[in-house]
Write a protein that holds these residues in place. Structure first.
Motif, PDB file in Angstrom:
ATOM      1  N   VAL A 127       0.834  -1.204   0.000  1.00 36.78           N
ATOM      2  CA  VAL A 127       0.000   0.000   0.000  1.00 36.78           C
ATOM      3  C   VAL A 127       0.872   1.260   0.000  1.00 36.78           C
ATOM      4  O   VAL A 127       2.073   1.209   0.237  1.00 36.78           O
ATOM      5  CB  VAL A 127      -0.933   0.015   1.225  1.00 36.78           C
ATOM      6  CG1 VAL A 127      -1.946  -1.123   1.157  1.00 36.78           C
ATOM      7  CG2 VAL A 127      -0.115  -0.087   2.519  1.00 36.78           C
ATOM      8  N   ARG A 128       0.225   2.379  -0.255  1.00 38.44           N
ATOM      9  CA  ARG A 128       0.895   3.679  -0.296  1.00 38.44           C
ATOM     10  C   ARG A 128       1.132   4.211   1.111  1.00 38.44           C
ATOM     11  O   ARG A 128       0.574   3.701   2.108  1.00 38.44           O
ATOM     12  CB  ARG A 128       0.042   4.682  -1.072  1.00 38.44           C
ATOM     13  CG  ARG A 128      -1.322   4.931  -0.450  1.00 38.44           C
ATOM     14  CD  ARG A 128      -2.023   6.116  -1.079  1.00 38.44           C
ATOM     15  NE  ARG A 128      -3.391   6.254  -0.605  1.00 38.44           N
ATOM     16  CZ  ARG A 128      -3.755   6.773   0.561  1.00 38.44           C
ATOM     17  NH1 ARG A 128      -2.823   7.186   1.429  1.00 38.44           N
ATOM     18  NH2 ARG A 128      -5.026   6.860   0.897  1.00 38.44           N
ATOM     19  N   ILE A 142      -7.885  -0.899  -4.438  1.00 35.62           N
ATOM     20  CA  ILE A 142      -6.822  -1.897  -4.366  1.00 35.62           C
ATOM     21  C   ILE A 142      -6.887  -2.803  -5.584  1.00 35.62           C
ATOM     22  O   ILE A 142      -7.961  -3.306  -5.935  1.00 35.62           O
ATOM     23  CB  ILE A 142      -6.935  -2.743  -3.080  1.00 35.62           C
ATOM     24  CG1 ILE A 142      -7.018  -1.852  -1.842  1.00 35.62           C
ATOM     25  CG2 ILE A 142      -5.761  -3.712  -2.974  1.00 35.62           C
ATOM     26  CD1 ILE A 142      -5.790  -1.018  -1.587  1.00 35.62           C
ATOM     27  N   ASP A 194      -4.314   2.776  -4.502  1.00 33.44           N
ATOM     28  CA  ASP A 194      -3.848   2.876  -3.114  1.00 33.44           C
ATOM     29  C   ASP A 194      -3.020   1.673  -2.695  1.00 33.44           C
ATOM     30  O   ASP A 194      -2.328   1.718  -1.673  1.00 33.44           O
ATOM     31  CB  ASP A 194      -5.049   3.027  -2.178  1.00 33.44           C
ATOM     32  CG  ASP A 194      -5.831   4.295  -2.466  1.00 33.44           C
ATOM     33  OD1 ASP A 194      -5.240   5.380  -2.367  1.00 33.44           O
ATOM     34  OD2 ASP A 194      -7.033   4.192  -2.801  1.00 33.44           O
ATOM     35  N   GLY A 195      -3.106   0.601  -3.465  1.00 32.72           N
ATOM     36  CA  GLY A 195      -2.353  -0.594  -3.113  1.00 32.72           C
ATOM     37  C   GLY A 195      -2.713  -1.743  -4.020  1.00 32.72           C
ATOM     38  O   GLY A 195      -3.489  -1.602  -4.964  1.00 32.72           O
ATOM     39  N   ALA A 212       6.035   1.594  -2.189  1.00 33.55           N
ATOM     40  CA  ALA A 212       4.978   0.943  -1.406  1.00 33.55           C
ATOM     41  C   ALA A 212       5.579   0.272  -0.176  1.00 33.55           C
ATOM     42  O   ALA A 212       6.791   0.057  -0.093  1.00 33.55           O
ATOM     43  CB  ALA A 212       4.239  -0.082  -2.260  1.00 33.55           C
TER      44      ALA A 212
END
Length: 353
Positions: A127-128, A142, A194-195, A212
């Motif tokens: 994830v970020r 995601i 976001d991921g 990430a």
């Protein structure tokens, strides 16, 4: 033996022509009494498919198959590969467990059998910055490699356990967006994702190339950190008609895993060369090194986890309910292991071993 490679990554789109041609590409359709000219093998250009990459590039399948030619096709994700397998376009696939489960259940146990394991581990949710706990995922977008593939199911099941609702048509508390792996990297770098829940080497690429961080290592979710990432799946009709060819291919598969275990210094270069041939690009050495730290190559398919994987797929809404009794046929594998003085592996009560 001649090896014919198709290095273009294939998705579920545009498979029709390949399937029609593939159904006729193996000349023999009878038992082993008839000459079999070709075995058609599918796999991914991923570190989690290194036994296939090494088996092809080091000539281990070639040596095991003798006079039988090997045709290889590179896929992007499991659902596309299993679609080709079910349609008779390929005979054997290195593939994730969930697509293997799906085809078995959807066919009433008639389509395919898992004949070996290949890789354990090597999948994670990355994830970020700013997402540090599961609660921070509310409203996030995601990515996964493909709807219904092994990482897609793992993400949706984990989100459900964390109290989030998802939908296979999009939306929900967390949006899950099936996306081709290379595109996932590009979109993450642009801040449009976001991921992602991914297999290696994509986990390591997002960490080292896109900043990430790992929120969930899937190994943490399984007893002893052991879970199947890649298994060897054979079309049931092919296995019935050509058991000797299946045995030969398994002999090459065992040789590939043995080679990986005995050539740890050489393995990164050989794997990277194979990835470059399949995709046109090499991995950064640091990415590959990190990826290899997170995987284990093993002939054990970890059959004991598969009933839980069925439950995960049902919770995710990506598969039908049904029995997986008979999914495994590990008899040939175990006979080869016994001949080598190695311990047998278990079908976990879900087939023959």
């Amino acid at each position: 033996m001649k090896i014919t490679r198709r290095s273009t990554a294939l998705t579920a789109l545009g498979l029709g022509a390949m399937m029609l041609a593939g159904c006729a590409s193996a000349s023999a359709t009878g038992g082993d009494g008839e000459a079999l000219e070709q075995v058609r093998l599918g796999y991914f250009a991923n570190v989690t498919h290194a036994p296939a990459l090494v088996g092809v590039s080091e000539g281990l399948f070639e040596e095991a198959l003798g006079d039988i030619d090997l045709e290889t096709t590179v896929f992007n994700a499991g659902p596309a590969a299993v679609e080709a397998l079910s349609a008779g376009a390929i005979d054997v696939a290195y593939i994730g467990p969930n697509p293997s489960i799906n085809t078995f259940i959807q066919s009433g146990g008639e389509s395919a059998r898992v004949i070996a394991g290949a890789t354990s581990g090597g999948a994670a949710l990355v994830v970020r910055d700013g997402i540090d706990t599961p609660a921070d995922l509310e409203g996030a977008n995601i990515a996964t490699p493909q709807l219904g593939n092994t990482q897609d199911v793992a993400l949706r099941n984990w989100l459900s356990e964390e109290g989030f609702e998802t939908s296979i048509s999009g939306g929900g508390d967390v949006t899950v967006t099936p996306t081709e792996n290379a595109q996932t990297l590009a979109l993450f770098q642009k801040g449009e994702l976001d991921g992602a829940w991914l297999p290696e080497p994509w986990v390591s690429r997002l960490v080292l190339e896109a900043g990430a961080h790992v929120l969930v290592d899937e190994a943490e979710l399984w007893p002893n950190g052991e879970f199947p990432t890649t298994v060897v799946l054979v079309r049931a009709e092919f296995a019935e008609q050509h058991p000797d060819a299946v045995e030969d291919l398994l002999d090459g598969h065992i040789a590939a895993i043995t080679w990986l275990d005995e050539h740890t210094d050489e393995a990164p270069t050989v794997i990277n060369d194979a990835l470059e041939e399949a995709t046109g690009k090499r991995l950064d050495d640091a990415v590959l090194a990190r990826a290899l730290e997170n995987v284990t190559f093993t002939v054990d398919p970890h059959a004991e986890t598969f009933q839980a994987l069925v439950e995960h797929g049902l919770a995710a809404g990506t598969q039908k309910d049904g029995s997986i009794d008979g999914l495994f046929d590990l008899r040939t594998l175990n006979a080869l292991l016994e001949a080598d003085g190695a311990d047998p592996v278990s079908a976990g009560g879900l087939g023959e071993d």
